[in-house]
Design a protein around this motif. Sequence first.
Motif, PDB file in Angstrom:
ATOM      1  N   THR A  66       0.805  -1.223   0.000  1.00  0.00           N
ATOM      2  CA  THR A  66       0.000   0.000   0.000  1.00  0.00           C
ATOM      3  C   THR A  66       0.839   1.274   0.000  1.00  0.00           C
ATOM      4  N   SER A  67       2.146   1.166   0.246  1.00  0.00           N
ATOM      5  CA  SER A  67       2.973   2.366   0.284  1.00  0.00           C
ATOM      6  C   SER A  67       4.405   2.053  -0.115  1.00  0.00           C
ATOM      7  N   LEU A  68       5.104   3.111  -0.513  1.00  0.00           N
ATOM      8  CA  LEU A  68       6.481   3.000  -0.980  1.00  0.00           C
ATOM      9  C   LEU A  68       7.304   4.138  -0.404  1.00  0.00           C
ATOM     10  N   VAL A  69       8.496   3.845   0.070  1.00  0.00           N
ATOM     11  CA  VAL A  69       9.416   4.865   0.551  1.00  0.00           C
ATOM     12  C   VAL A  69      10.291   5.310  -0.616  1.00  0.00           C
ATOM     13  N   GLU A  70      10.298   6.620  -0.903  1.00  0.00           N
ATOM     14  CA  GLU A  70      11.100   7.094  -2.023  1.00  0.00           C
ATOM     15  C   GLU A  70      11.564   8.526  -1.824  1.00  0.00           C
ATOM     16  N   ASN A  71      12.566   8.914  -2.613  1.00  0.00           N
ATOM     17  CA  ASN A  71      13.054  10.291  -2.617  1.00  0.00           C
ATOM     18  C   ASN A  71      12.109  11.150  -3.439  1.00  0.00           C
ATOM     19  N   LEU A  72      11.789  12.336  -2.920  1.00  0.00           N
ATOM     20  CA  LEU A  72      10.767  13.148  -3.569  1.00  0.00           C
ATOM     21  C   LEU A  72      11.251  14.510  -4.040  1.00  0.00           C
ATOM     22  N   GLY A  73      12.549  14.700  -4.228  1.00  0.00           N
ATOM     23  CA  GLY A  73      12.982  15.967  -4.807  1.00  0.00           C
ATOM     24  C   GLY A  73      13.679  16.869  -3.818  1.00  0.00           C
ATOM     25  N   GLN A  74      13.502  18.178  -4.017  1.00  0.00           N
ATOM     26  CA  GLN A  74      14.243  19.169  -3.229  1.00  0.00           C
ATOM     27  C   GLN A  74      13.299  20.099  -2.484  1.00  0.00           C
ATOM     28  N   VAL A  75      13.641  20.365  -1.216  1.00  0.00           N
ATOM     29  CA  VAL A  75      12.862  21.261  -0.365  1.00  0.00           C
ATOM     30  C   VAL A  75      13.790  22.351   0.157  1.00  0.00           C
ATOM     31  N   THR A  76      13.322  23.605   0.106  1.00  0.00           N
ATOM     32  CA  THR A  76      14.102  24.740   0.594  1.00  0.00           C
ATOM     33  C   THR A  76      13.487  25.289   1.873  1.00  0.00           C
ATOM     34  N   ASN A  77      14.345  25.590   2.839  1.00  0.00           N
ATOM     35  CA  ASN A  77      13.935  26.265   4.068  1.00  0.00           C
ATOM     36  C   ASN A  77      14.793  27.513   4.241  1.00  0.00           C
ATOM     37  N   LYS A  78      14.151  28.661   4.305  1.00  0.00           N
ATOM     38  CA  LYS A  78      14.836  29.917   4.582  1.00  0.00           C
ATOM     39  C   LYS A  78      14.189  30.529   5.816  1.00  0.00           C
ATOM     40  N   GLY A  79      15.012  31.083   6.703  1.00  0.00           N
ATOM     41  CA  GLY A  79      14.404  31.606   7.914  1.00  0.00           C
ATOM     42  C   GLY A  79      15.280  32.549   8.696  1.00  0.00           C
ATOM     43  N   ILE A  80      14.682  33.017   9.783  1.00  0.00           N
ATOM     44  CA  ILE A  80      15.359  33.947  10.682  1.00  0.00           C
ATOM     45  C   ILE A  80      15.038  33.538  12.113  1.00  0.00           C
ATOM     46  N   GLU A  81      16.017  33.675  12.988  1.00  0.00           N
ATOM     47  CA  GLU A  81      15.846  33.422  14.411  1.00  0.00           C
ATOM     48  C   GLU A  81      16.379  34.630  15.176  1.00  0.00           C
ATOM     49  N   LEU A  82      15.558  35.161  16.046  1.00  0.00           N
ATOM     50  CA  LEU A  82      15.931  36.361  16.793  1.00  0.00           C
ATOM     51  C   LEU A  82      15.721  36.119  18.283  1.00  0.00           C
ATOM     52  N   THR A  83      16.756  36.393  19.068  1.00  0.00           N
ATOM     53  CA  THR A  83      16.685  36.255  20.525  1.00  0.00           C
ATOM     54  C   THR A  83      17.102  37.567  21.180  1.00  0.00           C
ATOM     55  N   VAL A  84      16.268  38.039  22.109  1.00  0.00           N
ATOM     56  CA  VAL A  84      16.558  39.270  22.845  1.00  0.00           C
ATOM     57  C   VAL A  84      16.546  38.951  24.339  1.00  0.00           C
ATOM     58  N   ASN A  85      17.649  39.241  25.011  1.00  0.00           N
ATOM     59  CA  ASN A  85      17.760  39.031  26.452  1.00  0.00           C
ATOM     60  C   ASN A  85      17.811  40.387  27.156  1.00  0.00           C
ATOM     61  N   ILE A  86      16.948  40.561  28.157  1.00  0.00           N
ATOM     62  CA  ILE A  86      16.868  41.826  28.892  1.00  0.00           C
ATOM     63  C   ILE A  86      16.923  41.531  30.395  1.00  0.00           C
ATOM     64  N   ARG A  87      17.699  42.325  31.098  1.00  0.00           N
ATOM     65  CA  ARG A  87      17.712  42.256  32.562  1.00  0.00           C
ATOM     66  C   ARG A  87      17.245  43.606  33.092  1.00  0.00           C
ATOM     67  N   PRO A  88      15.922  43.787  33.285  1.00  0.00           N
ATOM     68  CA  PRO A  88      15.408  45.095  33.712  1.00  0.00           C
ATOM     69  C   PRO A  88      15.725  45.442  35.156  1.00  0.00           C
ATOM     70  N   VAL A  89      15.988  44.414  35.991  1.00  0.00           N
ATOM     71  CA  VAL A  89      16.282  44.672  37.403  1.00  0.00           C
ATOM     72  C   VAL A  89      17.515  43.871  37.796  1.00  0.00           C
ATOM     73  N   GLU A  90      18.483  44.545  38.401  1.00  0.00           N
ATOM     74  CA  GLU A  90      19.671  43.860  38.897  1.00  0.00           C
ATOM     75  C   GLU A  90      20.159  44.572  40.152  1.00  0.00           C
ATOM     76  N   THR A  91      19.900  43.949  41.298  1.00  0.00           N
ATOM     77  CA  THR A  91      20.393  44.458  42.568  1.00  0.00           C
ATOM     78  C   THR A  91      21.049  43.311  43.329  1.00  0.00           C
ATOM     79  N   LYS A  92      21.496  43.602  44.530  1.00  0.00           N
ATOM     80  CA  LYS A  92      22.152  42.565  45.331  1.00  0.00           C
ATOM     81  C   LYS A  92      21.202  41.423  45.640  1.00  0.00           C
ATOM     82  N   ASN A  93      19.940  41.735  45.887  1.00  0.00           N
ATOM     83  CA  ASN A  93      18.979  40.713  46.312  1.00  0.00           C
ATOM     84  C   ASN A  93      17.968  40.317  45.234  1.00  0.00           C
ATOM     85  N   ILE A  94      17.914  41.084  44.153  1.00  0.00           N
ATOM     86  CA  ILE A  94      16.893  40.816  43.129  1.00  0.00           C
ATOM     87  C   ILE A  94      17.540  40.828  41.746  1.00  0.00           C
ATOM     88  N   GLU A  95      17.229  39.815  40.968  1.00  0.00           N
ATOM     89  CA  GLU A  95      17.611  39.767  39.556  1.00  0.00           C
ATOM     90  C   GLU A  95      16.415  39.278  38.741  1.00  0.00           C
TER      91      GLU A  95
END
Length: 211
Positions: A66-95
């Motif tokens: 009922t099924s066959l495993v085969e190669n099916l051509g070419q697939v393209t993936n283009k993308g962007i990944e963005l990471t932003v790290n923020i430390r709004p509070v930094e004291t001796k007792n609180i981060e």
Amino acid sequence: FNGVAGFGISNTIANGALKPIFTDELEGGVAFKLFNNLLGVEATVYDKKTKGQIFTVPIAPSTGYTSLVENLGQVTNKGIELTVNIRPVETKNIEWDLTFLYTKNWNKVDNLTGNVPNPFLTGAYDAEMRAVVGKTVGSIYAPVPQKSPDGKIVVNPVTGLPLVNTTVLDSNGLQNGYYGSVLPNYTMGLSSHLRVLSFDLNFSFDFRYGG
């Protein structure tokens, strides 16, 4: 059964012509931190081409399988990944640290080399997921109403229900209509880490649009 060993034959036929998957990828990125590491940004872009994508596709049951495993051509993936790290509070007792993540991927089937055009990958009820040239790997197709030459929906004169389209709708030769992709348009995430003295509190949110 009763001490007698048994075996079964898979419904998926092996493919002696199956080839390995080859992937070419170009990736670049930038990262920087500002204000004594209170703000950090990382950005990455990529362009990846996968040749010989492997899928299991249905074949005529008259072959004995009922099924066959085969190669099916070419697939393209283009993308962007963005990471932003923020430390709004930094004291001796609180981060307090916040991390925001955004990803977007453009997926497209460039060409198909298998024996089955627009191969059926999986489905449920009348909906089908297919690989179609020019669209994403996970393209969703399902029945659409039949329409008159002036664009009006044609209904059954007896039941009053729309008639299902039975004509080819596009250059791919499909009668079902395109409803979208199983892949998301983009994803976002937000995580927080709060430290007060020796206590820590963490939480995160994830968001996916589309798919």
